[in-house]
Design a protein around this motif. Structure first.
Motif, PDB file in Angstrom:
ATOM      1  N   GLU A 151      -6.147  33.477   2.434  1.00 42.16           N
ATOM      2  CA  GLU A 151      -6.556  32.555   1.382  1.00 42.16           C
ATOM      3  C   GLU A 151      -6.506  31.111   1.860  1.00 42.16           C
ATOM      4  O   GLU A 151      -7.384  30.310   1.532  1.00 42.16           O
ATOM      5  N   GLY A 172      -8.302  36.253  -0.013  1.00 45.88           N
ATOM      6  CA  GLY A 172      -6.850  36.248   0.067  1.00 45.88           C
ATOM      7  C   GLY A 172      -6.169  36.325  -1.285  1.00 45.88           C
ATOM      8  O   GLY A 172      -5.066  35.808  -1.454  1.00 45.88           O
ATOM      9  N   SER A 173      -6.786  36.973  -2.247  1.00 42.15           N
ATOM     10  CA  SER A 173      -6.166  37.097  -3.576  1.00 42.15           C
ATOM     11  C   SER A 173      -4.918  37.966  -3.496  1.00 42.15           C
ATOM     12  O   SER A 173      -4.802  38.858  -2.659  1.00 42.15           O
ATOM     13  N   ASN A 206      -9.536  30.672   3.916  1.00 41.71           N
ATOM     14  CA  ASN A 206     -10.767  30.636   3.131  1.00 41.71           C
ATOM     15  C   ASN A 206     -10.893  29.358   2.322  1.00 41.71           C
ATOM     16  O   ASN A 206     -11.994  28.874   2.075  1.00 41.71           O
ATOM     17  N   THR A 218     -11.293  36.524  -4.145  1.00 42.58           N
ATOM     18  CA  THR A 218     -11.378  35.759  -2.904  1.00 42.58           C
ATOM     19  C   THR A 218     -10.778  36.628  -1.786  1.00 42.58           C
ATOM     20  O   THR A 218     -10.070  37.593  -2.068  1.00 42.58           O
ATOM     21  N   TYR A 223     -13.164  25.896  -4.966  1.00 48.30           N
ATOM     22  CA  TYR A 223     -12.070  25.255  -4.240  1.00 48.30           C
ATOM     23  C   TYR A 223     -12.262  23.734  -4.315  1.00 48.30           C
ATOM     24  O   TYR A 223     -13.373  23.229  -4.142  1.00 48.30           O
ATOM     25  N   ARG A 235      -0.679  41.838  -1.877  1.00 45.44           N
ATOM     26  CA  ARG A 235      -2.040  41.455  -1.469  1.00 45.44           C
ATOM     27  C   ARG A 235      -3.018  42.307  -2.269  1.00 45.44           C
ATOM     28  O   ARG A 235      -2.881  43.533  -2.345  1.00 45.44           O
ATOM     29  N   HIS A 250      -4.718  32.824  -6.042  1.00 46.88           N
ATOM     30  CA  HIS A 250      -5.721  32.331  -5.098  1.00 46.88           C
ATOM     31  C   HIS A 250      -5.819  30.835  -5.335  1.00 46.88           C
ATOM     32  O   HIS A 250      -5.219  30.303  -6.264  1.00 46.88           O
TER      33      HIS A 250
END
Length: 246
Positions: A150, A215-216, A153, A213, A165, A208, A127
């Protein structure tokens, strides 16, 4: 790797990693190396619900798979820029107190096994938090492998997921304002919407794995050996580059 290997990089609840297949023998010469991007100092209850507020130091690991068809790095650690410019992280520097010695720079670490950033074919990011995707800009000739969710995001976080982030770590992936296409074509970015077998031989499979998160991603198979990147006790028992697993 004759057994499946899963690397887990964990901050709070995240599980991300890299693995070989348990279903087929890995190609000859395939190796896994563990590296350090320094360490962070956090309260134990930041990582473990109900834990004490005692301050502990946790490693920031990243990993390289040497494969006959190309080298793969999983995660890139803290941005090396904080080594000389602590203000780059803003308040995160005080909150996380990262180790900032020159020896943890990513090119110095890769040099332990004779590699340079240009020797990496795929950069797989579990991530895009500051301690996982910090150095992706160091790999302009590699293909970045990341979940599409991800990327979205990181630029526009869902409520409750905005922490950790640092826009400067990935803002260069965008084209300048007014451009017709959103992504800078100078950067090769493979935006996944699920899993991928990187070499089509079942040896390095990105999965996936939504959790920390939206999109981890990680890699996992049955009968796997697990390697954690933020567990200080587990980190002490690991082989560290230039030692390796095969």
């Amino acid at each position: 790797m004759k057994r499946s290997i899963v690397v887990l990089a964990a901050v709070a609840l995240v599980l991300v990693g890299i693995a070989g297949s348990a279903l087929a023998e890995s190609p000859a010469g395939m190796r896994l190396y563990a590296f350090s991007s320094g360490a962070l100092t956090v309260a134990k209850n930041f990582l473990q619900a109900g834990g004490p507020p005692t301050q502990i130091q946790i490693p920031v690991g990243f990993f390289v798979v040497r494969h006959p068809r190309g080298n793969v790095i999983f995660d890139t650690g803290n941005n090396d820029r904080i080594l000389t410019d602590p203000g780059y992280w803003g308040d995160f520097v005080k909150a996380l107190n990262p180790v900032r010695t020159p020896d943890i720079a990513i090119d110095v670490q890769l040099g332990k096994i004779g590699l340079k950033p240009d020797d990496i074919k795929y950069v797989v990011i579990g991530h895009m938090h500051l301690d996982h995707g910090g150095n992706i800009a160091k790999f302009p000739n590699s293909t970045l492998v990341v979940q599409k969710d991800e990327i979205r995001n990181a630029f526009w976080p869902e409520p409750g997921t905005a922490c950790c982030y640092v826009p400067g770590d990935f803002m260069f992936l965008r084209t300048p304002p007014g451009a017709m296409m959103p992504n800078d074509p100078k950067w090769k970015v493979f935006q996944l919407e699920g899993d991928i077998d990187l070499f089509a031989d079942n040896s390095v499979v990105v999965k996936r794995w939504v959790g920390h998160t939206p999109g981890s991603q990680m890699q996992a198979r049955e009968n796997a050996n697990y390697f954690t990147a933020h567990d200080p006790d587990a980190w002490k028992t690991m082989k560290h580059a230039p030692e390796y697993w095969e």
